[in-house]
Design a protein around this motif. Structure first.
Motif, PDB file in Angstrom:
ATOM      1  N   GLY A 175      -6.140  -4.387  -4.607  1.00 32.99           N
ATOM      2  CA  GLY A 175      -7.319  -4.407  -3.734  1.00 32.99           C
ATOM      3  C   GLY A 175      -6.937  -4.713  -2.299  1.00 32.99           C
ATOM      4  N   ALA A 176      -5.980  -5.648  -2.125  1.00 36.11           N
ATOM      5  CA  ALA A 176      -5.555  -6.030  -0.778  1.00 36.11           C
ATOM      6  C   ALA A 176      -4.913  -4.855  -0.058  1.00 36.11           C
ATOM      7  N   ILE A 177      -4.155  -4.057  -0.812  1.00 31.66           N
ATOM      8  CA  ILE A 177      -3.494  -2.896  -0.204  1.00 31.66           C
ATOM      9  C   ILE A 177      -4.548  -1.881   0.253  1.00 31.66           C
ATOM     10  N   VAL A 178      -5.555  -1.688  -0.600  1.00 31.77           N
ATOM     11  CA  VAL A 178      -6.619  -0.737  -0.244  1.00 31.77           C
ATOM     12  C   VAL A 178      -7.311  -1.183   1.047  1.00 31.77           C
ATOM     13  N   LEU A 179      -7.626  -2.485   1.096  1.00 32.61           N
ATOM     14  CA  LEU A 179      -8.287  -3.014   2.299  1.00 32.61           C
ATOM     15  C   LEU A 179      -7.394  -2.869   3.520  1.00 32.61           C
ATOM     16  N   LEU A 180      -6.080  -3.057   3.282  1.00 33.63           N
ATOM     17  CA  LEU A 180      -5.112  -2.932   4.363  1.00 33.63           C
ATOM     18  C   LEU A 180      -5.179  -1.544   4.996  1.00 33.63           C
ATOM     19  N   PHE A 181      -5.327  -0.533   4.144  1.00 33.05           N
ATOM     20  CA  PHE A 181      -5.418   0.839   4.648  1.00 33.05           C
ATOM     21  C   PHE A 181      -6.616   0.998   5.575  1.00 33.05           C
ATOM     22  N   PHE A 182      -7.737   0.438   5.138  1.00 31.86           N
ATOM     23  CA  PHE A 182      -8.941   0.565   5.971  1.00 31.86           C
ATOM     24  C   PHE A 182      -8.769  -0.168   7.300  1.00 31.86           C
ATOM     25  N   GLY A 183      -8.176  -1.363   7.226  1.00 30.57           N
ATOM     26  CA  GLY A 183      -7.912  -2.127   8.447  1.00 30.57           C
ATOM     27  C   GLY A 183      -6.971  -1.369   9.364  1.00 30.57           C
ATOM     28  N   TRP A 184      -5.995  -0.750   8.752  1.00 28.39           N
ATOM     29  CA  TRP A 184      -4.979  -0.001   9.502  1.00 28.39           C
ATOM     30  C   TRP A 184      -5.636   1.169  10.243  1.00 28.39           C
ATOM     31  N   VAL A 185      -6.406   1.948   9.523  1.00 34.75           N
ATOM     32  CA  VAL A 185      -7.048   3.119  10.128  1.00 34.75           C
ATOM     33  C   VAL A 185      -7.998   2.676  11.255  1.00 34.75           C
ATOM     34  N   THR A 186      -8.743   1.584  11.005  1.00 35.76           N
ATOM     35  CA  THR A 186      -9.681   1.101  12.027  1.00 35.76           C
ATOM     36  C   THR A 186      -8.941   0.661  13.278  1.00 35.76           C
TER      37      THR A 186
END
Lengths: 253, 559
Positions: free
Chosen positions: B408-419
């Motif tokens: 889950g943390a990795i998935v959230l990381l992707f969203f944070g990264w793109v933002t």
């Protein structure tokens, strides 16, 4: 043979399609409010008495027919515009579910309580319908509208009564429906889902009725609002329904 | 001490009753009663929250014969405070905002009843109280949205809301009935304790009970939180009074996130359900954001913005970050509430002075005079991709070293990264002379946001789910097969990296669309501008249903 005959007769009073049309035909012919009230109170009680007194073993197909009747009238309710007819169709949809309650072996005293608490809001609605006929000449959804601005006290009572009729919490019908769903789901989950869809259609029809009557601009013609003492009586009955609902909920759930 | 939670929930009810009784006699001053009751209730809830923060509780408070139970636990204490905080602001705002409207007293009655219903919903310790409160929130919202009884439009869309909410009631009641039949009790604490002890004890139609219940709860949450296909009511319910819009977007619509958190012990044993919930949340977030960007009506854009945020919230539950969804709910509530309540002032101020400083942003965005000075695109692309990633990784390592072992943390990381990358790209596109200053400021703001988000969400995690084993269970419930996940990570990383590189390159060389792709884009825009035809399809279906109903009535001679 006798059992079938009793079911056939009871199917008039605890409506089963097409026998359900008898009640609505009679309601259509009666113009006097007090006779209508009597009809709404007595009709399901007669049906219950007939079935309970004869100690019938109810066949399984009744479940399907009762649900189908209830669903049919709930669906038809969506396009009904005359308030008395609306009350009749909702009563048909509600009362046919009493067959389900009987098949779930609900005690007779509770069944009578179910029937009365389902009918009481409709009795109030019939009275309100008479009030609309008196004021506007007709109780018709979408014909005049704007009641909320024109006669706000009347509107408040009308909205609450409709809420009670369509099984909104904390009125008795809400707890009755919840109980029926709980008892039905383990044996026939599909029947439980259909019950909930019927409930949804009632909400839809209730919102349609409310919107068709209360929304709109203030009437130019001065219309007399409900008197305070009359409101007091309505509130008393509605409060009794809420208290009865909570009590019923405590007993059956 | 915990009995105070009853007082907190009952105070708005008393206020509603007093207003109903005395509104005619003391006129518009009646609003003070409502504000006073909400203030007192808020203060008491803050006290309860403080006790919960210091480790007091949880407690179940039976009422009457014990069928109805109220729950005092971290989730109920926190949400009661949030609801009352937002409700208090809405109350204060409404005192003057609604002063010229008809039905002033009635509005405060409904507002108080809504506050009470929301409070009972979050403190419900049994399924019946939860269903009653859940149902009543929909009914009360219908009347609040239809406050202006002259407006047919307001009622039309209030009706959409009511029906969607009623559709959402169906799975919740089915889930409650399944649980009651299996465990013979309505008490949530007892049911959850039994599920935790033996999750596979019961089945429904040959399927594990926990999976069926989790799916039904998910569906109920989707309707309440405007997930894709059940979202149409949200962008259209803007005809209601502004305070109601604020309350709806800041509080009521978040109920889905609350419900999923309340049923977290069921979701722990829900098989693949959380993965499906993630997909629905993701689709909603993407569609909501896409539709928001293409609206020319600012109110509808705000509605779709909320839809996108709700998608994120549900998605967070789908990856097992349940407490993060609560933090999101809180943060979004404050942010969206502020936007709605300040909208009037902003319009008023803008009429007098546009308030736009004639700086670099103005010359770029308004006067369309971008500066010709540009940094090498490859350097900027590298910064865009690397900087947010570094910030996110360090921020997350700060709160927990094993953080990255959770999918889950990795998935959230992707969203944070793109933002984060989007933020730096927007800075780059501005073609300012002082690019490093702007990039520096962007990165600084990103650091503050990411650090704040990571630390606060971690604090929420510790407060709402103090048992580390349960927290780990929540994350692992949302986990998918490692090989599949790793492959997904690689593919998505490649897409993100190549996407940004192509974007920067295209920006540098001046991208021209071909005729065929231009046509495709136009068709796509037409599709979005019609909001994917979802509302049109529903309207058609409704008309069909009404036609069937009418036809049946004619055939059966209205008997």
């Amino acid at each position: 043979m006798l059992d079938s005959l009793i079911i056939l007769l009871a199917g008039i009073f605890l409506p089963l399609f097409p026998l359900s049309m008898v009640f609505n035909a009679i309601l259509d012919k009666i113009t006097h409010s007090w006779l209508r009230l009597l009809l709404f109170i007595a009709w399901p009680l007669i049906g219950l008495f007939m079935v309970l007194d004869s100690n019938l073993v109810l066949p399984d197909w009744l479940l399907t027919l009762a649900l189908a009747t209830s669903a049919l009238y709930a669906l038809r309710l969506l396009t009904v515009r005359e308030v008395n007819q609306w009350s009749g169709f909702l009563a048909t949809s509600l009362w046919s579910l009493l067959w389900l309650a009987m098949m779930q072996e609900t005690p007779p005293a509770l069944l009578y309580a179910y029937a009365i608490s389902m009918s009481l809001p409709l009795v109030l609605l019939v009275l309100l319908s008479a009030g609309l006929e008196q004021r506007y000449g007709a109780a018709y959804i979408g014909l005049y509208g704007g009641l909320a601005r024109t006669i706000p006290r009347f509107t408040g009572v009308l909205v609450t009564v409709v809420m009670a009729a369509i099984a909104t919490p904390l009125f008795p019908s809400f707890f009755i429906m919840l109980d029926m769903v709980v008892k039905t789901i383990s044996a026939t989950p599909l029947a439980a889902t259909i019950l909930l869809l019927i409930w949804l259609l009632w909400s839809w029809a209730g919102a349609h009725l409310i919107q068709g009557l209360i929304v709109g601009r203030t009437s130019i013609v001065k219309i007399a609002d409900m008197e305070i003492t009359t409101i007091g009586w309505y509130i008393l009955v509605l409060l009794a329904l809420v208290v009865g609902g909570i009590y019923l909920g405590g007993v059956i759930l | 001490m915990e009995q105070l939670i009853i007082v907190v929930a009952v105070l708005p009810l008393i206020s509603a009753l007093l207003i109903q009784l005395f509104a005619g006699r003391i006129g518009r001053r009646i609003a003070r009663v409502s504000v006073a009751a909400t203030t007192l209730s808020f203060l008491l809830s803050s006290l309860l929250l403080w006790w919960a923060l210091t480790g007091y509780g949880p407690h179940a408070l039976p009422l009457g014969n014990g069928t109805a139970v109220l729950l005092y636990d971290p989730l109920s204490a926190l949400l009661a405070s949030i609801i009352l905080g937002i409700s208090l602001i809405v109350h204060l705002y409404s005192v003057r905002y609604m002063a010229e409207e008809a039905g002033y007293g009635q509005f405060f009655v409904l507002l108080d009843l809504m506050t009470a219903a929301l409070l009972f919903m979050v403190i419900a310790g049994d399924l019946i109280t939860l269903i009653i409160a859940w149902y009543l929130v929909g009914v009360l919202l219908y009347f609040l949205l239809g406050q202006d009884t002259r407006s047919q439009t307001a009622y039309r869309f209030a009706f959409w809301t009511l029906i969607t909410y009623r559709i959402g009631d169906i799975p919740l009641i089915l889930a409650a009935a399944c649980l009651y039949n299996a465990y013979g009790t309505w008490s949530l604490t007892t049911i959850f304790a039994e599920i935790m002890a033996n999750p596979d004890a019961h089945q429904v139609m040959g399927l594990p009970l926990t999976e069926v219940v989790a799916a039904l709860i998910g569906l109920a949450a989707f309707a309440r939180s405007a997930q894709f296909l059940l979202h149409t009511w949200l962008p259209y319910t803007m005809d209601g009074p502004t305070p109601v819009s604020a309350l709806m977007h800041a509080g009521i619509v978040n109920a889905g996130g609350f419900l999923m958190n309340r049923f977290a012990p069921v979701f722990v044993h829900s098989g693949d359900v959380l993965n499906w919930i993630f997909i629905v949340g993701l689709i909603t977030a993407v569609f909501g954001s896409l539709l928001m960007l293409t609206q020319n009506d600012i109110k509808k854009a705000l509605g779709y913005s909320t839809m996108g945020q709700m998608g994120f919230m549900i998605m967070e539950c789908g990856i097992g970050a349940f407490s993060l969804a609560i933090y999101h709910l809180f943060a979004h509530g404050v942010f969206k509430g502020t936007m709605f309540l300040s909208a009037g002032s902003v319009i008023n101020d803008a009429r007098q002075d546009d308030g736009i400083p004639k700086d670099e942003l103005y010359t770029f965005a308004v006067e369309k005079r971008p500066d010709k000075v540009r940094q090498p695109w490859i350097l900027m692309a590298a910064i865009t991709l690397a900087v947010p990633l570094v910030i996110l990784v360090f921020a997350h390592l700060l709160v927990a070293e094993d953080y990255f072992q959770k999918q889950g943390a990795i998935v959230l990381l992707f969203f944070g990264w793109v933002t984060g990358a989007q933020l730096i790209f927007a800075t780059y596109r501005m073609r300012t002379q002082n690019i490093w200053r702007l990039v520096g400021l962007s990165v600084l703001s990103l650091v503050v946001v990411v650090l704040g988000y990571a630390v606060i969400s971690h604090a929420f995690d510790l407060f709402l789910y103090p048992d580390p084993a349960f927290r780990a269970q929540l994350y692992s419930a949302a986990t998918i097969d490692l090989l599949r996940f790793d492959l997904l990570v690689v593919v998505v990383t490649l897409i993100v990296v190549s996407g940004w590189v192509v974007t920067y390159y295209g920006e540098q060389v001046g991208y021209r669309r071909r005729q065929q792709t231009k046509h495709l884009w136009l068709n796509f825009y037409a599709l979005i501008s019609r909001e994917f035809y979802v509302s049109d399809i529903y309207t058609r279906l409704t008309r069909m249903l009404l036609a069937i109903s009418g036809r049946l009535n004619v055939w059966l001679r209205w008997l």
